[in-house]
Design an enzyme around this catalytic site. Structure first.
Site: not given
Length: 368
Positions: A35, A262
């Site tokens: 999955k 940042y």
């Protein structure tokens, strides 16, 4: 050798070997869980590798995942167990996909699209304490009676009975197994005798032999990752299949006091060399690991500095000689010197399952 800008190298032989390991360890059938794009490894390629290792069935969450495997030529048995509200199962029936049943409505829907010459294969899931999907104990007899009737008239083939464990403690899991065995006994009272019973995933398959029953569902283990905090992949005899790597995109010599990324969460304390790695949180690199993420460059370990951005992050390599295009190994097999997915998980306060599964579609998967 040219190093790719970014890539996830997938060692398919490792997946095959890991499945063989679980076959030997457990002595029962292995359902290879592919999955979520095989936990980020590439579903079709991982499925083929797992089948080569002796897996007898594939497991996915949703029917669309199973249909994609069929489109890519996978003919092995596939079971899908998590369904959208109102799912009618026509596509599952048309493509011979086995259906996990968690309610009376789902059972009716499966029976409605079946025919005597093409019965739908189902696995009935009992709720045994995880409080997720699964047939509630109060509904067991009603569902079992109807399932038995549909099987008698040739509309269903009851392939499996299953449940799922919490991995909270051995005692909790044994209580769930006892509840599951009540469900198996109730099914037998209606004449239901499935081909397989399965409840164990990777952790229980390793640690709790009584949970192995007729089959085990192995997810994270076939990708060579440990489900335990206190044991590594190598200690479990597993080989990590994914190596995430990239190439240095920029090299910058900076003075003391230079801000990095940042917010200037990090400022350099001395003259140093910074390198730019072109993967970021858009590629699955966890932003919450900023300032703690280990990588390997030229066989040496470093930790990222500053905030991880959407497409890139920065590593301080000090005075080490580096060049644009040099390989950066983000994580891989720690026995080969790479940081592990578990180390990344610790840096991000999560689990190794999430680290590999979250690697984004922008990162090419290439078979090693």
């Amino acid at each position: 050798m040219t190093v790719p800008f970014r890539e996830a190298r997938i060692d398919l032989d490792a997946i095959t070997d890991n499945v063989r390991h679980f076959r030997r360890l457990t002595g029962v059938q292995v359902i290879a869980v592919v999955k979520a794009n095989a936990y980020g490894h590439g579903a079709a390629a991982a499925a083929v590798a797992a089948l080569a290792g002796g897996a007898t069935r594939l497991g996915v969450a949703e029917i669309p995942e199973a249909l994609d495997l069929r489109r890519q030529g996978i003919t092995a048995p596939i079971v899908a167990w998590l369904h959208a509200p109102g799912e009618r199962f026509e596509q599952a029936a048309a493509h011979d996909i086995e259906v996990g049943i968690s309610s009376f409505d789902q059972l009716e829907a499966a029976g409605a699209v079946a025919s005597v010459d093409r019965p739908v294969g189902v696995h009935l899931k009992f709720e045994t304490g995880l409080s997720r999907n699964g047939i509630a104990p109060a509904d067991w007899r009603r569902v079992l009676a109807e399932a038995a009737r549909l099987e008698r008239i040739g509309r269903l083939r009851i392939i499996g009975l299953f449940s799922h464990l919490s991995n909270t403690s051995p005692q909790d899991d044994r209580e769930a197994l006892a509840k599951f065995e009540e469900g198996v006994a109730a099914a037998a009272s209606f004449g239901i005798h499935p081909e397989i019973r399965h409840i164990a995933a990777t952790a229980a398959a390793i640690d709790l032999p009584e949970m192995r029953l007729d089959a085990v569902r192995i997810g994270v283990g076939i990708y060579g990752l440990s489900p335990f905090d206190d044991r590594s992949s190598a200690e479990l005899g597993l080989r990590p299949a994914m190596t995430l790597r990239g190439a240095i995109a920029a090299v910058r010599r900076v003075p003391a006091g230079a801000g990095v990324s940042y917010g200037y969460d990090h400022r350099t304390t001395h003259d140093t060399t910074l390198v730019l790695v072109p993967l970021g949180y858009a590629d699955g690199v966890p932003r919450q690991a900023s300032g703690h993420l280990p990588v390997s460059i030229g066989g040496r370990r470093y930790t990222n500095v500053g905030r991880i951005a959407m497409d890139q992050f920065v590593v301080d390599v000090g005075d080490s000689p580096v060049s644009i295009g040099d390989e950066v190994v983000l994580f891989g097999d720690p026995t080969l010197g790479a940081p592990s997915a578990a180390e990344w998980a610790n840096a991000a306060s999560t689990i190794n399952y999430e680290i590999v599964t979250r690697i984004g579609a922008r990162v090419p998967r290439r078979s090693a």
